[in-house]
Scaffold this motif. Structure first.
Motif, PDB file in Angstrom:
ATOM      1  N   ASN A 143       0.865  -1.188   0.000  1.00  0.00           N
ATOM      2  CA  ASN A 143       0.000   0.000   0.000  1.00  0.00           C
ATOM      3  C   ASN A 143       0.897   1.232   0.000  1.00  0.00           C
ATOM      4  O   ASN A 143       1.198   1.794   1.055  1.00  0.00           O
ATOM      5  N   ILE A 144       1.378   1.639  -1.161  1.00  0.00           N
ATOM      6  CA  ILE A 144       2.313   2.769  -1.215  1.00  0.00           C
ATOM      7  C   ILE A 144       1.622   4.030  -0.702  1.00  0.00           C
ATOM      8  O   ILE A 144       0.604   4.456  -1.259  1.00  0.00           O
ATOM      9  N   PRO A 145       2.138   4.640   0.370  1.00  0.00           N
ATOM     10  CA  PRO A 145       1.486   5.842   0.902  1.00  0.00           C
ATOM     11  C   PRO A 145       1.740   7.047  -0.003  1.00  0.00           C
ATOM     12  O   PRO A 145       2.882   7.303  -0.394  1.00  0.00           O
ATOM     13  N   ALA A 146       0.695   7.764  -0.328  1.00  0.00           N
ATOM     14  CA  ALA A 146       0.820   8.905  -1.239  1.00  0.00           C
ATOM     15  C   ALA A 146       1.707   9.999  -0.659  1.00  0.00           C
ATOM     16  O   ALA A 146       2.313  10.773  -1.412  1.00  0.00           O
ATOM     17  N   ASP A 147       1.783  10.063   0.677  1.00  0.00           N
ATOM     18  CA  ASP A 147       2.594  11.112   1.300  1.00  0.00           C
ATOM     19  C   ASP A 147       4.006  10.634   1.637  1.00  0.00           C
ATOM     20  O   ASP A 147       4.805  11.394   2.197  1.00  0.00           O
ATOM     21  N   MET A 148       4.333   9.391   1.295  1.00  0.00           N
ATOM     22  CA  MET A 148       5.680   8.864   1.543  1.00  0.00           C
ATOM     23  C   MET A 148       6.064   7.907   0.412  1.00  0.00           C
ATOM     24  O   MET A 148       6.430   6.760   0.652  1.00  0.00           O
ATOM     25  N   ILE A 149       5.987   8.365  -0.816  1.00  0.00           N
ATOM     26  CA  ILE A 149       6.290   7.502  -1.948  1.00  0.00           C
ATOM     27  C   ILE A 149       7.739   7.019  -1.890  1.00  0.00           C
ATOM     28  O   ILE A 149       8.039   5.858  -2.183  1.00  0.00           O
ATOM     29  N   HIS A 150       8.636   7.892  -1.475  1.00  0.00           N
ATOM     30  CA  HIS A 150      10.052   7.527  -1.371  1.00  0.00           C
ATOM     31  C   HIS A 150      10.258   6.408  -0.348  1.00  0.00           C
ATOM     32  O   HIS A 150      11.106   5.534  -0.545  1.00  0.00           O
ATOM     33  N   TYR A 151       9.484   6.422   0.718  1.00  0.00           N
ATOM     34  CA  TYR A 151       9.565   5.366   1.737  1.00  0.00           C
ATOM     35  C   TYR A 151       8.970   4.064   1.206  1.00  0.00           C
ATOM     36  O   TYR A 151       9.584   2.999   1.305  1.00  0.00           O
ATOM     37  N   GLY A 152       7.773   4.142   0.627  1.00  0.00           N
ATOM     38  CA  GLY A 152       7.139   2.943   0.089  1.00  0.00           C
ATOM     39  C   GLY A 152       8.010   2.257  -0.949  1.00  0.00           C
ATOM     40  O   GLY A 152       8.095   1.024  -0.997  1.00  0.00           O
ATOM     41  N   PHE A 153       8.673   3.046  -1.785  1.00  0.00           N
ATOM     42  CA  PHE A 153       9.589   2.504  -2.786  1.00  0.00           C
ATOM     43  C   PHE A 153      10.667   1.639  -2.143  1.00  0.00           C
ATOM     44  O   PHE A 153      10.978   0.540  -2.624  1.00  0.00           O
TER      45      PHE A 153
END
Length: 261
Positions: A143-153
């Motif tokens: 669930n890639i968070p829209a406010d932490m795309i760099h983290y989800g990646f």
């Protein structure tokens, strides 16, 4: 089921607090020799003090996002039976405001630290015919968070590495898995919610549960997990009993990820 590590040597990165500390404590209780890790001498010393007078624990202070501190670790501790790649950073930032330096910092910390450790320690595990490598990822990998795309990646990257490395080590006796926590009541989350606790007069657990339902409405558990609940999965994945589990993404997300697989 009685899990016992019988003097196995364990490294838990990023383990001076939160999930990492809980995992280190659980490994110690099960008879392992454990090296805990934090970025500073002070944080490592404080964690060792919290663990008490336990002879089979040692500390290593260093930023394992850097090649230099990884090299120091390899010299000080040439061999481990179990490596828990728990080191990680997070933080919301809009995609259009996230700089190249931030992307690189998250990648080096969350991804390359685990790559370097696995690359160094896995060959020794293979030579001994037994080993465990666990990457602590996140439900944010799916669930890639829209406010932490760099983290989800970075968390998705950990899944790719753990699955690929498990295949690379097929048949060696070394398993590689990822553990995916969901919302967890870690020290950092507790600090984040402190003002809400004081304002509402509710317990930390209730405020955390309200936060989960507001921000992860698909949660089936309907509360935050404890760090010990996540640590239990990490310890199981590292045990003899989990010998047939490899290349897996083991969710401890409270059902946040809406999938039957």
């Amino acid at each position: 089921m009685h899990i016992q590590f019988n003097q196995r040597r364990v490294l838990v990165t990023g383990s001076t607090s939160g999930i990492g500390f809980a995992a280190a404590r659980a490994f110690l209780a099960a008879g392992a020799h454990v090296v805990i890790n934090g970025r500073s001498d002070a944080s490592v010393a404080a964690a060792l003090s919290r663990l008490g007078d336990v002879p089979q624990v040692a500390g290593f202070a260093g930023d394992l996002a850097t090649q230099a501190d990884c090299a120091r670790l390899f010299e000080a501790h040439p061999s481990f039976d179990i490596v828990i790649n728990n080191l990680g950073i997070y933080g919301p930032e809009d995609f259009f405001e996230t700089s190249d330096d931030t992307w690189a910092h998250f990648f080096q910390t969350n991804v390359m630290s685990g790559v370097r450790l696995a690359r160094h320690y896995a060959p020794g595990m293979v030579a001994r015919g037994w080993g465990r490598i666990v990457f602590v990822s996140s439900e944010s990998a799916l669930n890639i968070p829209a406010d932490m795309i760099h983290y989800g990646f970075t968390k998705t990257a950990q899944l790719a590495i753990s699955r690929g490395l498990a295949k690379r080590l097929a048949g060696t006796g070394v398993t590689v898995n990822a553990v995916l926590p969901g919302p967890t009541l870690s020290d950092g989350v507790a600090d984040m919610l402190k003002a809400d606790v004081e304002r509402s007069g509710s317990s930390l657990e209730q405020v955390a549960a309200d936060f989960v339902m507001a921000h992860r409405g698909s949660s089936i558990l309907r509360r935050a997990a404890t760090v010990d609940e996540v640590a239990h999965m990490i310890v199981y994945a590292s045990s003899e009993q989990a010998s047939a589990t490899t290349g897996a993404a083991l969710r401890v997300d409270g059902g946040v990820v809406d999938s039957i697989a």
